[in-house]
Design an enzyme around this catalytic site. Structure first.
Site, short mmCIF file in Angstrom:
data_model
loop_
_atom_site.label_atom_id
_atom_site.label_comp_id
_atom_site.label_asym_id
_atom_site.label_seq_id
_atom_site.Cartn_x
_atom_site.Cartn_y
_atom_site.Cartn_z
N ASN A 87 17.88 -6.34 61.86
CA ASN A 87 17.28 -7.25 60.89
C ASN A 87 15.79 -6.93 60.94
O ASN A 87 15.10 -7.29 61.90
CB ASN A 87 17.56 -8.71 61.26
CG ASN A 87 19.02 -9.07 61.09
OD1 ASN A 87 19.68 -8.61 60.17
ND2 ASN A 87 19.54 -9.88 61.99
N GLN A 94 15.44 -11.48 60.20
CA GLN A 94 14.96 -11.31 61.59
C GLN A 94 14.36 -12.63 62.08
O GLN A 94 13.45 -13.18 61.45
CB GLN A 94 13.90 -10.21 61.66
CG GLN A 94 13.38 -9.96 63.07
CD GLN A 94 12.34 -8.83 63.13
OE1 GLN A 94 11.94 -8.30 62.09
NE2 GLN A 94 11.91 -8.48 64.32
N HIS A 100 14.53 -5.24 67.46
CA HIS A 100 15.71 -5.14 68.33
C HIS A 100 16.88 -4.57 67.54
O HIS A 100 17.09 -4.93 66.38
CB HIS A 100 16.10 -6.49 68.95
CG HIS A 100 16.12 -7.63 68.00
ND1 HIS A 100 14.97 -8.25 67.53
CD2 HIS A 100 17.15 -8.28 67.40
CE1 HIS A 100 15.29 -9.22 66.70
NE2 HIS A 100 16.62 -9.25 66.58
P1 AMP Z 1 17.66 -11.60 64.87
O1 AMP Z 1 18.18 -12.65 63.93
O2 AMP Z 1 17.99 -10.20 64.40
O3 AMP Z 1 16.19 -11.77 65.16
O4 AMP Z 1 18.47 -11.75 66.20
C1 AMP Z 1 18.01 -12.43 67.33
C2 AMP Z 1 19.13 -12.43 68.32
O5 AMP Z 1 18.60 -12.81 69.58
C3 AMP Z 1 20.26 -13.41 68.01
O6 AMP Z 1 21.50 -12.70 67.90
C4 AMP Z 1 20.26 -14.38 69.20
O7 AMP Z 1 21.55 -14.80 69.58
C5 AMP Z 1 19.58 -13.54 70.27
N1 AMP Z 1 18.88 -14.29 71.31
C6 AMP Z 1 18.00 -15.30 71.14
N2 AMP Z 1 17.54 -15.73 72.33
C7 AMP Z 1 18.13 -14.95 73.28
C8 AMP Z 1 18.07 -14.90 74.70
N3 AMP Z 1 17.28 -15.73 75.42
N4 AMP Z 1 18.84 -13.99 75.35
C9 AMP Z 1 19.65 -13.17 74.66
N5 AMP Z 1 19.74 -13.16 73.32
C10 AMP Z 1 19.00 -14.04 72.63
#
Ligand code: AMP
Ligand code: ZN
Length: 146
Positions: A87, A94, A100
Site C-alpha cells: 500500500n 497505507q 512495508h
Molecule cells: P498498511 O495498511 O499497508 O499500512 O498495513 C499496516 C499493517 O501493519 C497492517 O496489516 C497491520 O495489521 C500491521 N500492524 C500494525 N501494527 C502492528 C504491530 N505492532 N505489529 C505487527 N503488525 C502491525
C-alpha cells in the site's frame, strides 16, 4: 517522524514483534492482524514513507529480503501461492507511514481475491490513449530518491 514511527521502533527492538528476518538494512516480522496465517511485513530499517523514496540500494535490499523470505514463509504454512503487495501512500490505503511489503500466503479457497478485485470499476480508456500515455511515462523526468 522516525523517532515516533511504529515500524522504526519495531525494527529497533523498542516495541516487541515476532521477527522472522533481520539483516543490515531490512527487518521482517509477522503482521499482528494477519490476512492469512503467515502474513509477514518486510521493511527497510531506514525511515522512508513510500517505495520510490528508498535509495536504489535499499530498494534492492528490500526485494532481496522478500525473495529470500517467500519460500520460507510459504513452506512454514503450507501455502502454494502468495500475494505480495505494497500500500504505497495514504491514498492507496497505507496506514503505517513507513514503507512495508506485505507477504500474504495464499491457498485455494481462501477468502481473498486477486489484486484486480480491489477495483469494482475500471476506467474506459480509448485504445488511442495508450500510445500517448506510454510515451508520457517513457519520457517523464520524474525520479526516485538517489
Ligand atoms: P498498511 O495498511 O499497508 O499500512 O498495513 C499496516 C499493517 O501493519 C497492517 O496489516 C497491520 O495489521 C500491521 N500492524 C500494525 N501494527 C502492528 C504491530 N505492532 N505489529 C505487527 N503488525 C502491525
Ligand atoms: Zn519509520
Amino acid at each position: 517522524m522516525a523517532g515516533e514511527c511504529l515500524f522504526c521502533r519495531i525494527a529497533q527492538g523498542q516495541i516487541p514483534s515476532h521477527k522472522v528476518h533481520e539483516d543490515a538494512t531490512t527487518f521482517a516480522f509477522l503482521d499482528i492482524r494477519p490476512l492469512t496465517k503467515g502474513h509477514t511485513l518486510v521493511i527497510p530499517k531506514s525511515h522512508v514513507l513510500k517505495f520510490e523514496d528508498l535509495t536504489p540500494k535499499d530498494a534492492e535490499a528490500l526485494f532481496q529480503a522478500v525473495h529470500t523470505l517467500l519460500p520460507r514463509i510459504c513452506q512454514a504454512v503450507g501455502a502454494p501461492a502468495s500475494t505480495v503487495a505494497i500500500n504505497n501512500g495514504r491514498e492507496s490505503g497505507q496506514e503505517v507511514p513507513h514503507v512495508h511489503v506485505h507477504i500474504v500466503p495464499r491457498t485455494k479457497g481462501d477468502p481473498g481475491g486477486p489484486i484486480h478485485a480491489l477495483f469494482a470499476t475500471r476506467p474506459l480508456l480509448q485504445e488511442r490513449e495508450f500510445p500517448a500515455l506510454a510515451e508520457q511515462i517513457r519520457t517523464s523526468a520524474a525520479k526516485p530518491a538517489r
